[in-house]
Scaffold this motif. Sequence first.
Motif, PDB file in Angstrom:
ATOM      1  N   GLY A  49       5.565  -5.807 -15.444  1.00 36.09           N
ATOM      2  CA  GLY A  49       5.625  -4.359 -15.586  1.00 36.09           C
ATOM      3  C   GLY A  49       5.098  -3.632 -14.375  1.00 36.09           C
ATOM      4  N   SER A  50       4.059  -4.190 -13.712  1.00 36.96           N
ATOM      5  CA  SER A  50       3.565  -3.509 -12.523  1.00 36.96           C
ATOM      6  C   SER A  50       4.421  -3.818 -11.302  1.00 36.96           C
ATOM      7  CB  SER A  50       2.115  -3.885 -12.262  1.00 36.96           C
ATOM      8  OG  SER A  50       2.045  -5.242 -11.977  1.00 36.96           O
ATOM      9  N   ILE A  51       5.133  -4.953 -11.307  1.00 37.92           N
ATOM     10  CA  ILE A  51       6.057  -5.215 -10.202  1.00 37.92           C
ATOM     11  C   ILE A  51       7.302  -4.338 -10.342  1.00 37.92           C
ATOM     12  CG2 ILE A  51       7.556  -7.023  -9.254  1.00 37.92           C
ATOM     13  CD1 ILE A  51       5.383  -8.984  -9.713  1.00 37.92           C
ATOM     14  N   ALA A  52       7.680  -4.010 -11.606  1.00 38.73           N
ATOM     15  CA  ALA A  52       8.850  -3.165 -11.846  1.00 38.73           C
ATOM     16  C   ALA A  52       8.673  -1.770 -11.271  1.00 38.73           C
ATOM     17  CB  ALA A  52       9.135  -3.081 -13.340  1.00 38.73           C
ATOM     18  N   LEU A  53       7.436  -1.340 -11.058  1.00 38.57           N
ATOM     19  CA  LEU A  53       7.211  -0.047 -10.410  1.00 38.57           C
ATOM     20  C   LEU A  53       7.702  -0.045  -8.964  1.00 38.57           C
ATOM     21  CD1 LEU A  53       3.643   0.956 -11.515  1.00 38.57           C
ATOM     22  CD2 LEU A  53       5.705   2.121 -12.048  1.00 38.57           C
ATOM     23  N   HIS A  54       7.764  -1.222  -8.342  1.00 41.69           N
ATOM     24  CA  HIS A  54       8.145  -1.284  -6.933  1.00 41.69           C
ATOM     25  C   HIS A  54       9.577  -1.747  -6.718  1.00 41.69           C
ATOM     26  CE1 HIS A  54       4.042  -0.710  -5.437  1.00 41.69           C
ATOM     27  NE2 HIS A  54       3.717  -1.277  -6.571  1.00 41.69           N
ATOM     28  N   ARG A  55      10.254  -2.182  -7.789  1.00 39.49           N
ATOM     29  CA  ARG A  55      11.586  -2.750  -7.605  1.00 39.49           C
ATOM     30  C   ARG A  55      12.710  -1.847  -8.090  1.00 39.49           C
ATOM     31  NH1 ARG A  55      12.864  -6.213  -4.302  1.00 39.49           N
ATOM     32  NH2 ARG A  55      14.374  -7.208  -5.640  1.00 39.49           N
ATOM     33  N   PHE A  56      12.367  -0.665  -8.636  1.00 42.98           N
ATOM     34  CA  PHE A  56      13.401   0.209  -9.175  1.00 42.98           C
ATOM     35  C   PHE A  56      13.540   1.452  -8.313  1.00 42.98           C
ATOM     36  CE2 PHE A  56      12.946  -1.876 -13.444  1.00 42.98           C
ATOM     37  CZ  PHE A  56      14.252  -2.274 -13.495  1.00 42.98           C
ATOM     38  N   PRO A  57      14.721   2.101  -8.285  1.00 44.75           N
ATOM     39  CA  PRO A  57      14.957   3.152  -7.299  1.00 44.75           C
ATOM     40  C   PRO A  57      14.369   4.519  -7.613  1.00 44.75           C
ATOM     41  CG  PRO A  57      16.941   2.753  -8.538  1.00 44.75           C
ATOM     42  CD  PRO A  57      15.979   1.702  -8.939  1.00 44.75           C
ATOM     43  N   ASP A  58      14.317   4.942  -8.882  1.00 42.65           N
ATOM     44  CA  ASP A  58      13.876   6.320  -9.130  1.00 42.65           C
ATOM     45  C   ASP A  58      12.890   6.380 -10.291  1.00 42.65           C
ATOM     46  OD1 ASP A  58      15.655   5.682 -11.057  1.00 42.65           O
ATOM     47  OD2 ASP A  58      16.515   7.667 -11.216  1.00 42.65           O
ATOM     48  N   ALA A  90      -8.279 -14.104 -17.485  1.00 44.98           N
ATOM     49  CA  ALA A  90      -7.111 -13.312 -17.895  1.00 44.98           C
ATOM     50  C   ALA A  90      -7.314 -11.841 -17.564  1.00 44.98           C
ATOM     51  CB  ALA A  90      -6.863 -13.489 -19.380  1.00 44.98           C
ATOM     52  N   ALA A  91      -8.530 -11.320 -17.775  1.00 45.01           N
ATOM     53  CA  ALA A  91      -8.829  -9.935 -17.410  1.00 45.01           C
ATOM     54  C   ALA A  91      -8.743  -9.741 -15.901  1.00 45.01           C
ATOM     55  CB  ALA A  91     -10.215  -9.543 -17.910  1.00 45.01           C
ATOM     56  N   LEU A  92      -9.116 -10.758 -15.135  1.00 49.33           N
ATOM     57  CA  LEU A  92      -9.019 -10.672 -13.670  1.00 49.33           C
ATOM     58  C   LEU A  92      -7.559 -10.556 -13.224  1.00 49.33           C
ATOM     59  CD1 LEU A  92     -11.528 -10.781 -11.918  1.00 49.33           C
ATOM     60  CD2 LEU A  92     -10.973 -13.124 -11.355  1.00 49.33           C
ATOM     61  N   VAL A  93      -6.670 -11.355 -13.838  1.00 45.54           N
ATOM     62  CA  VAL A  93      -5.241 -11.296 -13.474  1.00 45.54           C
ATOM     63  C   VAL A  93      -4.644  -9.942 -13.869  1.00 45.54           C
ATOM     64  CG1 VAL A  93      -3.008 -12.372 -13.872  1.00 45.54           C
ATOM     65  CG2 VAL A  93      -5.004 -13.770 -13.612  1.00 45.54           C
ATOM     66  N   VAL A  94      -5.063  -9.405 -15.029  1.00 48.95           N
ATOM     67  CA  VAL A  94      -4.584  -8.090 -15.444  1.00 48.95           C
ATOM     68  C   VAL A  94      -5.041  -7.013 -14.464  1.00 48.95           C
ATOM     69  CG1 VAL A  94      -4.794  -6.378 -17.272  1.00 48.95           C
ATOM     70  CG2 VAL A  94      -4.319  -8.695 -17.837  1.00 48.95           C
ATOM     71  N   MET A  95      -6.268  -7.164 -13.918  1.00 51.22           N
ATOM     72  CA  MET A  95      -6.741  -6.188 -12.930  1.00 51.22           C
ATOM     73  C   MET A  95      -5.954  -6.287 -11.630  1.00 51.22           C
ATOM     74  SD  MET A  95     -10.789  -6.248 -13.490  1.00 51.22           S
ATOM     75  CE  MET A  95     -11.449  -5.901 -15.093  1.00 51.22           C
ATOM     76  N   VAL A  96      -5.475  -7.485 -11.261  1.00 50.51           N
ATOM     77  CA  VAL A  96      -4.601  -7.613 -10.087  1.00 50.51           C
ATOM     78  C   VAL A  96      -3.303  -6.825 -10.317  1.00 50.51           C
ATOM     79  CG1 VAL A  96      -3.234  -9.236  -8.741  1.00 50.51           C
ATOM     80  CG2 VAL A  96      -5.574  -9.760  -9.282  1.00 50.51           C
ATOM     81  N   ALA A  97      -2.757  -6.908 -11.529  1.00 46.50           N
ATOM     82  CA  ALA A  97      -1.582  -6.092 -11.866  1.00 46.50           C
ATOM     83  C   ALA A  97      -1.909  -4.602 -11.782  1.00 46.50           C
ATOM     84  CB  ALA A  97      -1.078  -6.462 -13.259  1.00 46.50           C
ATOM     85  N   GLY A  98      -3.129  -4.226 -12.154  1.00 42.03           N
ATOM     86  CA  GLY A  98      -3.551  -2.829 -12.022  1.00 42.03           C
ATOM     87  C   GLY A  98      -3.588  -2.376 -10.565  1.00 42.03           C
ATOM     88  N   PHE A  99      -4.042  -3.255  -9.655  1.00 37.98           N
ATOM     89  CA  PHE A  99      -4.043  -2.890  -8.242  1.00 37.98           C
ATOM     90  C   PHE A  99      -2.628  -2.737  -7.703  1.00 37.98           C
ATOM     91  CE2 PHE A  99      -8.496  -4.409  -8.064  1.00 37.98           C
ATOM     92  CZ  PHE A  99      -9.025  -3.263  -7.528  1.00 37.98           C
ATOM     93  N   ILE A 100      -1.682  -3.556  -8.214  1.00 38.58           N
ATOM     94  CA  ILE A 100      -0.284  -3.406  -7.781  1.00 38.58           C
ATOM     95  C   ILE A 100       0.259  -2.040  -8.214  1.00 38.58           C
ATOM     96  CG2 ILE A 100       2.028  -4.362  -8.046  1.00 38.58           C
ATOM     97  CD1 ILE A 100       0.798  -7.065  -8.372  1.00 38.58           C
ATOM     98  N   SER A 101      -0.147  -1.557  -9.397  1.00 37.63           N
ATOM     99  CA  SER A 101       0.356  -0.243  -9.805  1.00 37.63           C
ATOM    100  C   SER A 101      -0.409   0.893  -9.119  1.00 37.63           C
ATOM    101  CB  SER A 101       0.294  -0.086 -11.313  1.00 37.63           C
ATOM    102  OG  SER A 101      -1.025  -0.120 -11.738  1.00 37.63           O
ATOM    103  N   VAL A 102      -1.636   0.644  -8.617  1.00 40.87           N
ATOM    104  CA  VAL A 102      -2.327   1.646  -7.797  1.00 40.87           C
ATOM    105  C   VAL A 102      -1.574   1.876  -6.485  1.00 40.87           C
ATOM    106  CG1 VAL A 102      -4.425   1.999  -6.444  1.00 40.87           C
ATOM    107  CG2 VAL A 102      -4.596   1.417  -8.799  1.00 40.87           C
ATOM    108  N   LEU A 103      -0.906   0.818  -5.964  1.00 41.09           N
ATOM    109  CA  LEU A 103      -0.090   0.980  -4.757  1.00 41.09           C
ATOM    110  C   LEU A 103       1.020   2.003  -4.971  1.00 41.09           C
ATOM    111  CD1 LEU A 103       0.416  -2.600  -3.323  1.00 41.09           C
ATOM    112  CD2 LEU A 103      -0.944  -0.750  -2.420  1.00 41.09           C
TER     113      LEU A 103
END
Lengths: 123, 87
Positions: free
Chosen positions: A22-31, B9-22
């Motif tokens: 779900g967090s990778i999908a933020l970077h792979r979709f266009p709009d 598991a909480a650590l991996v979820v926080m890595v996903a959180g940093f990806i969405s902070v980008l």
Amino acid sequence: MSWVNYLIYAFLAVSLTFNTLGSIALHRFPDVYTRLHGATKCTTFGTIFAVLAVVTHALYRLHVTGDSKYLQMALHSFVALIALLLTNPVGAHAIAKAARLSGYRPAKAVVDAYEEKLGGGKE
Amino acid sequence: MIEQVFFYAALVVMVAGFISVLRVILGPSVPDRVVGVDTLNTIVVAAMILLGAAYDREIYIDIAIVYALLSYVGTLAIARYLQGGLS
């Protein structure tokens, strides 16, 4: 003992896979709209399985030790799941409607029925 | 032993959180940043529940409930502001 551990590992594996996707999908979709679609669906599904893992762990500990704080942990994490399931789609719908009303069009859309409803052809 | 599994598991979820902070940092428009913040809220609630199981404290899960409801109110306020004023 062992099969409960394997059940918790399976739930956690599904949860971590879907949260990361779900967090990778933020970077792979266009709009905005496709990003909202991917992120909201995947993180809601992943959080369901994280809460299932915690509830399984707490109920097994309640069965072993008989301490009532594990029952409280299971019930409160279930309440958190209910709150998240009720509020997450409403928030996503509000974001999508606000983005469309403030003028962001879908990137590669062919048919835009909402623009005809708005009284269309202005843009 | 199983508590360490919940901690990682909480650590991996926080890595996903940093990806969405980008996405919040380099989003080109304002609704992109709002989508990033909404995803980050859901991920933080999941991480709080996993940390409550890892450290064996049930008060963390109560904080997760309050955080979920408050982030919902914040998202609705930002969306209402985007679609033309708070009036």
